[in-house]
Structure formats: structure tokens, C-alpha cells
Design an enzyme around this catalytic site. Sequence first.
Site, mmCIF file in Angstrom:
data_model
loop_
_atom_site.group_PDB
_atom_site.id
_atom_site.type_symbol
_atom_site.label_atom_id
_atom_site.label_comp_id
_atom_site.label_asym_id
_atom_site.label_seq_id
_atom_site.Cartn_x
_atom_site.Cartn_y
_atom_site.Cartn_z
ATOM 1 N N GLY A 169 -12.173 -7.172 -5.528
ATOM 2 C CA GLY A 169 -11.475 -6.061 -5.271
ATOM 3 C C GLY A 169 -10.241 -6.430 -4.459
ATOM 4 O O GLY A 169 -10.191 -6.799 -3.648
ATOM 5 N N ARG A 170 -9.178 -5.363 -4.716
ATOM 6 C CA ARG A 170 -7.932 -5.331 -3.802
ATOM 7 C C ARG A 170 -8.041 -4.224 -3.149
ATOM 8 O O ARG A 170 -8.003 -3.014 -3.896
ATOM 9 C CB ARG A 170 -6.933 -5.786 -4.610
ATOM 10 C CG ARG A 170 -6.711 -7.376 -5.078
ATOM 11 C CD ARG A 170 -5.310 -7.432 -5.827
ATOM 12 N NE ARG A 170 -5.455 -8.833 -6.532
ATOM 13 C CZ ARG A 170 -5.101 -10.025 -5.758
ATOM 14 N NH1 ARG A 170 -4.933 -9.847 -4.552
ATOM 15 N NH2 ARG A 170 -5.261 -11.330 -6.454
ATOM 16 N N GLY A 171 -7.388 -4.067 -1.841
ATOM 17 C CA GLY A 171 -7.515 -2.732 -1.401
ATOM 18 C C GLY A 171 -5.944 -2.866 -0.369
ATOM 19 O O GLY A 171 -5.526 -3.725 -0.249
ATOM 20 N N ALA B 234 -5.834 -2.519 2.666
ATOM 21 C CA ALA B 234 -6.002 -3.021 3.621
ATOM 22 C C ALA B 234 -6.138 -4.707 3.526
ATOM 23 O O ALA B 234 -6.170 -5.272 4.567
ATOM 24 C CB ALA B 234 -7.147 -2.541 4.777
ATOM 25 N N GLY B 235 -6.451 -4.875 2.471
ATOM 26 C CA GLY B 235 -6.825 -6.329 2.260
ATOM 27 C C GLY B 235 -7.592 -6.653 0.831
ATOM 28 O O GLY B 235 -7.273 -5.798 -0.076
ATOM 29 N N ASP C 239 -13.762 7.327 8.608
ATOM 30 C CA ASP C 239 -13.236 7.240 7.059
ATOM 31 C C ASP C 239 -14.463 7.367 5.991
ATOM 32 O O ASP C 239 -14.483 6.578 5.024
ATOM 33 C CB ASP C 239 -12.611 6.167 6.916
ATOM 34 C CG ASP C 239 -11.579 6.355 5.707
ATOM 35 O OD1 ASP C 239 -11.123 7.531 5.248
ATOM 36 O OD2 ASP C 239 -11.071 5.360 5.070
#
Length: 413
Positions: free
Chosen positions: A16-18, A20-21, A130
Site C-alpha cells: 500500500g501507498r500512504g 508518509a510513505g 493518531d
Amino acid sequence: MARKIGSRYTANQILGRGSAGTVWLGEGPEGPVAIKLLREDLASDQELVGRFVQERTALLGLDHPNVVSVRDLVVDGNDLALVMDLVRGTDLRTRLDRERRLAPEAAVAIVADVADGLAAAHAAGVVHRDVKPENVLLDMQGPLGPGGSHPALLTDFGVAKLIDSPRRTRATKIIGTPDYLAPEIIEGLPPRASVDIYALATVLYELLAGFTPFGGGHPGAVLRRHVTETVVPLPGIPEELWQLLVQCLAKAPASRLRASELGARLREQLPLLAGMPPLDVDEPDTEPEEESPEAEDPPGETVTGARVRRGSVPLVPGAKPDSNRDTHTSMRVPGPDELAGGARGTARAPRTPGAPRPGSARHRATARRRRITLGVAAVVLVVAAAVGTWAATSGDDAGATPSDTRNSAPESP
């Protein structure tokens, strides 16, 4: 395409891509791992790298069944990565998107697991900062719990703290996801363990109701509601469970339960919730709200007609949001006058379909039209009264005699 991460790990496949990275399925000396590779612009920030190394001991020391353990922190050239346990499953947001809301027993069991994980983190002096459905993973290979729930694990410990450097977020900025931010963070106070309790109670409300208690619309309006509005009761749940929610959503941090207390109290509720179906709650309409001209809509907020589609808000300005909603937002802290403004009282109260929400643009426009109508009616009444008075006076003058007229005039000398 596989790539080396430091000298001990290999990243094989993107999971997965977020903002933050990127999260990779990787391989290490002890088997499969998840590798969170932070963005290159973050890795080039020497201050952040220093904080990253300073947090190493605290993050590696978190060991609990309901926490996704960080096995290693890698700093190697342009690579800055967290190596974590691999959880075979999905995140809680994905389940919510599929089911909209959960049966109370399953929702409470999941949140109790997360509370236990938070208790261990808080005991070690670590605040997550968070807590949200995107950061709760469901282990599909673990044993089923109450209500058919899978074991829940909290992930991404330390990411918010690492990113929240003084240079990156000044005193007038805040880090977090608007729907889950505790009031004291919005007011500029330092985050304590109680902010995680507030966020987790918000998650529980969302699992039960299908929407967060203060969310919807412009982020500035969401922040204001956290500070000024009260939470709407959820019909159909035991009173003791509702009181737990209210206590953990208290505006005053000292009024909230500790994580260990919350986990224990939630598990006491499970027998009362067995077999209870998901709540039948009407989700309030979400309408765009008028904000000050300088307020900017963050990425991920898309206004479509009269409704707002909520999406992810990137951690890094300019980054594109993506499907796994690995999100934070940095926003200006509202001043006291702004926090005092807007709709007060009950937040997101269910209402008659089509009726505007108090404080919304439609509500203000309706109120304006009503004031104009009332003003016109008042003018008509005043004119009618004046005409009646004039008619009555004219009638009296017409019936007066000459002697009456003479007697009313001053005598000549």
C-alpha cells in the site's frame, strides 16, 4: 521489483501507498515482515532522522498482542524505514467501508483490544496521537472473539510524533486527523495519553453509528465542534455503555478513563450486547459550511453539490491522498473567537430529511429569508396601524362644531 532496505531486509512487493510513505511486504532474517519506507523528502530531513533514531528504544520496546510491533528502524542513505510485524488481514476502515456500521458486540470487542494495546503503550510513556480506523489492523488468521470479531492491533506508533517536529509544525499548527482530534490539541496544549482515549471513543462511536460524532464539512468546522458541541446520544445501546462513551469524549482530559480502565469496562459490557444487531441510526446530511476567505480546503475534501465527500488528508503538503488513508493534516489552531463561533449545542443531531443542519449555509439562508418575511409583515402592520389612526383622527375633526373650534383657540387680548 525487489530492493534492499539496509543490510538485513529485502522489500519484495508493495502492499500500500500512504502520504508518509510506502508499505512493502518484505523478508528479514526471521521471516516475512512489513516494511514502511518513508518518503524521500522525509528521509532527507536531518532533524527528522535524528528524532527517528531517538525514538528507536521506545518504539522497539512496545511488545503487546494488540500492538503491531516495530522490529527495527533502518537509516541507510536515503532510506528511512520502520520494520514491523506482518499482519495477515485488513484495516478497520476497509471493514467499515464495506459494512457501514458494526454490531455493538463486535465493535466493543475491537475497541477493547485497542484499549489494551494503548494501555501498554501509555505505561511505556508512548502516546500514539493518531488513533483512527485506518491504523487498526484486523488479524484474519487470529481466533474469533465476541461477535465474530478478529483480533485488533494498533499500528503506526510513533509516526505522528516523528513527523511533528518543531520546524515542520510551528506552535500555530496541529498534527492529527480532524474527526479524531481531542479538544486540548485543537486549543494548542501538548498531547497526553488522554488524547488517545478521546480518539478511541470517537472510533467506537463511528463503529456503532456509521459516522463520527463531530465530523463532516470543512475541517475548520470539525475542529470547532470538538471544542464547543456535545455528542448526540445513540439510541438502542445500554445506558452504561453510553455513559462510558460520554466520559471518554469529555472535553476535559482529566475526566476521561485511562486505557486500562476503558478496556476492562468495555469487556464488562459484552454479555449485554450479545446478539444485538447493528444500530438503526439515520446519518445526518453533511453540508459545506461557510468559512473565512483565508481558510483553504485541504486535499481530500471534495464538495459535490450540497454534500461533501470525505477523503484522506495527506501528511505532507502536496502529496496525493490514496486508498489506504494513511493520513494526517497540519492545520492552523483556531483562535478563541473562532472556537466560540458556529452552531452550538448538540452536534450532528438527526433531523427531518431535507431540513438544513443548524449553522449550515442552507440554515442561514433559510433564517435570512424568514427575517425578511417577518420584516415585511412588520412594515405592513405599522402602515395599517398608521392608516387606522389617521382615519380615526379625521373622523373626530369632521364631527367638531364651530363653538368647539373657537373654544380651543387662545382668547384675543
